[in-house]
Design an enzyme around this catalytic site. Structure first.
Site, PDB file in Angstrom:
ATOM      1  N   ASP A 135       0.849  -1.192   0.000  1.00 49.43           N
ATOM      2  CA  ASP A 135       0.000   0.000   0.000  1.00 49.43           C
ATOM      3  C   ASP A 135       0.880   1.235   0.000  1.00 49.43           C
ATOM      4  OD1 ASP A 135      -2.402   1.382  -0.012  1.00 49.43           O
ATOM      5  OD2 ASP A 135      -2.570   1.423   2.172  1.00 49.43           O
ATOM      6  N   HIS A 142      -3.848  13.953   0.821  1.00 55.55           N
ATOM      7  CA  HIS A 142      -4.097  13.023   1.941  1.00 55.55           C
ATOM      8  C   HIS A 142      -2.935  13.076   2.940  1.00 55.55           C
ATOM      9  CE1 HIS A 142      -5.212   9.507   4.241  1.00 55.55           C
ATOM     10  NE2 HIS A 142      -4.075   8.921   3.940  1.00 55.55           N
ATOM     11  N   GLU A 210      -9.241   3.934  -2.505  1.00 53.08           N
ATOM     12  CA  GLU A 210      -7.997   3.658  -3.219  1.00 53.08           C
ATOM     13  C   GLU A 210      -8.303   2.944  -4.531  1.00 53.08           C
ATOM     14  OE1 GLU A 210      -4.701   2.222  -0.989  1.00 53.08           O
ATOM     15  OE2 GLU A 210      -5.471   2.965   0.926  1.00 53.08           O
TER      16      GLU A 210
HETATM   17 MN    MN Z   1      -4.276   2.660   2.620  1.00 47.61          MN
END
Ligand code: MN
Length: 427
Positions: A135, A142, A210
């Protein structure tokens, strides 16, 4: 000369509802099962699922450098083992077989009956057997928002952030297909900043908007993939909800990063939209300042304009869209992520999943997590039924949708959806 599969003028003999994410220009790959049969590779047009195992068995997929057995496997890895060129040829073949003027499949009644299935009669499975899951943290807004909330607004971005695509190794065992419920995790957290830690069900359960890419085999251990080569090692994209327990995460993450606040579940949309189908939606990558090191330099257009939205549906209630964002908001591209991931010689394998990190735009309504939307719980979100949310409640269903549209063609992902169930009590 055969028409390109992305040609906007192509039409299929299979009906495609208006505003469908799945016209003949898409042709995603997924794994579906029906009638209790083992799951097999499929594609989708409109609301019709096309069984590739039946097409392969009828010699319709011969001559593609993909053996028939690969179309009987319960995940796409066996097809992906043959690489990008073979999968590109597969999409071209499917496009030919399914276009309006092709009679070989259309006029074969038995084949049509055996190979076409209504979407509502199939059960979708995870498209790939996921080996490793990484990830990233590639949305500047963000990272900035999190830095402002948890550290210092003047130094919100950590010193490395503009120099490399920050990431961590996640857990593949808890990646689930859309529709799979997620139990609220139990864990340690601090009920107040100066309080002692307690054990209990997370009180700050969140989603993360995402998009993930799925890799082909990379290079052998010890070798690097350049930014120019990176997209040759990417099959396509899925929507990805990286469920996160903020209270558990905040207490555990120093010094080694995300652990139990993240690894209790991540939800994936079932159809892999091939990178080839997204070519028309390529857009300029953002100017990067400071200049990146040479191995992270890339061509001008490695970003994709794909609209994304997130909704919350309370149990038995109405759906509320609470966020609208776009994949193009990422600072680091997929090509840079993969080049960075392998620059030390780390090998990637077919079926690895690499997620973007939460995708937040600059407007508050485009923030890709409740942490940001509710600003750490200080600004509750109003729902249509009068209720409020700062974090996710039991019984809430979170849905992410995404599609790109240009030149009269819409290519989409469908959705990834998951309901949150109460924490499992100790027996
Ligand atoms: Mn994440």
């Amino acid at each position: 000369m055969a028409q390109h599969p992305n040609d906007p003028s192509l039409r299929s003999w299979i009906p495609v509802p208006k505003d469908s994410d799945f016209p003949i220009q898409n042709l995603p790959l997924g794994i579906a099962a029906w009638n209790g049969e083992p799951p097999v590779p499929c594609t989708r047009i409109g609301d019709t699922v096309v069984d590739l195992s039946i097409l392969a068995d009828s010699a319709m997929l011969d001559g593609l450098d993909i053996p028939r057995e690969a179309f009987l496997a319960p995940h796409l890895n066996a097809i992906m083992a043959h690489g990008k060129t073979a999968v590109r040829a597969l999409r071209e073949r499917l496009s030919e077989l399914l276009r309006a003027d092709n009679t070989s499949f259309r006029d074969d009644n038995t084949l049509r009956e055996d190979a076409l299935l209504p979407l509502d009669q199939v059960v979708m499975h995870l498209p790939v057997q996921v080996g490793d899951y990484t990830d990233f943290y590639s949305s500047r807004q963000h990272a900035y928002n999190v830095g402002v909330m948890f550290r210092d607004p003047a130094n919100a971005l950590l010193p490395n952030w503009l120099h490399l695509p920050v990431g961590y190794h996640g857990r593949s065992s808890s990646i689930v297909v859309s529709g799979t419920p997620i139990h609220r995790p139990m864990g340690q957290y601090k009920p107040a900043p100066d309080a002692a830690p307690v054990f209990g069900a997370s009180r700050q359960l969140d989603f993360e908007l995402e998009v993930a890419f799925i890799t082909f085999d990379g290079k052998p251990l010890g070798q690097r993939i350049s930014t120019a080569e990176a997209e040759d090692h990417i099959l396509g994209l899925v929507l990805f909800n990286d469920w996160s327990a903020r209270d558990i995460q905040a207490w555990e993450y120093v010094p080694l990063g995300p652990f139990l606040g993240k690894n209790f579940g991540s939800s994936m949309s079932p159809w892999v939209v091939l990178l080839d189908a997204l070519e028309p939606f390529r857009v300029s990558s953002p100017q990067q300042d400071p200049e990146v090191l040479p191995y992270l330099k890339q061509g001008p257009k490695h970003h994709f304009d794909i609209g994304l939205e997130v909704s919350i549906t309370p149990e038995g209630g109405e759906e509320n869209v609470i966020c609208r964002s776009n994949l193009k908001h990422l600072y680091w591209s997929m090509a840079q992520q993969l080049a960075h991931h392998t620059v030390n010689g780390c090998n990637v394998r077919a079926g690895d999943v690499m997620a973007s990190g939460t995708i937040s735009g600059e407007e508050p309504g485009s923030f890709g997590s409740l942490l940001e939307l509710s600003w750490k719980g200080t600004k509750p979100i109003a729902l249509k039924d009068g209720a409020q949310r700062t974090f996710i409640q039991d019984g809430d269903t979170v849905t992410i949708r995404g599609h790109a549209a240009a030149g009269g063609v819409r290519i989409g992902f469908g959705e990834v959806r998951g309901e949150v169930l109460p924490a499992v009590p100790f027996a």
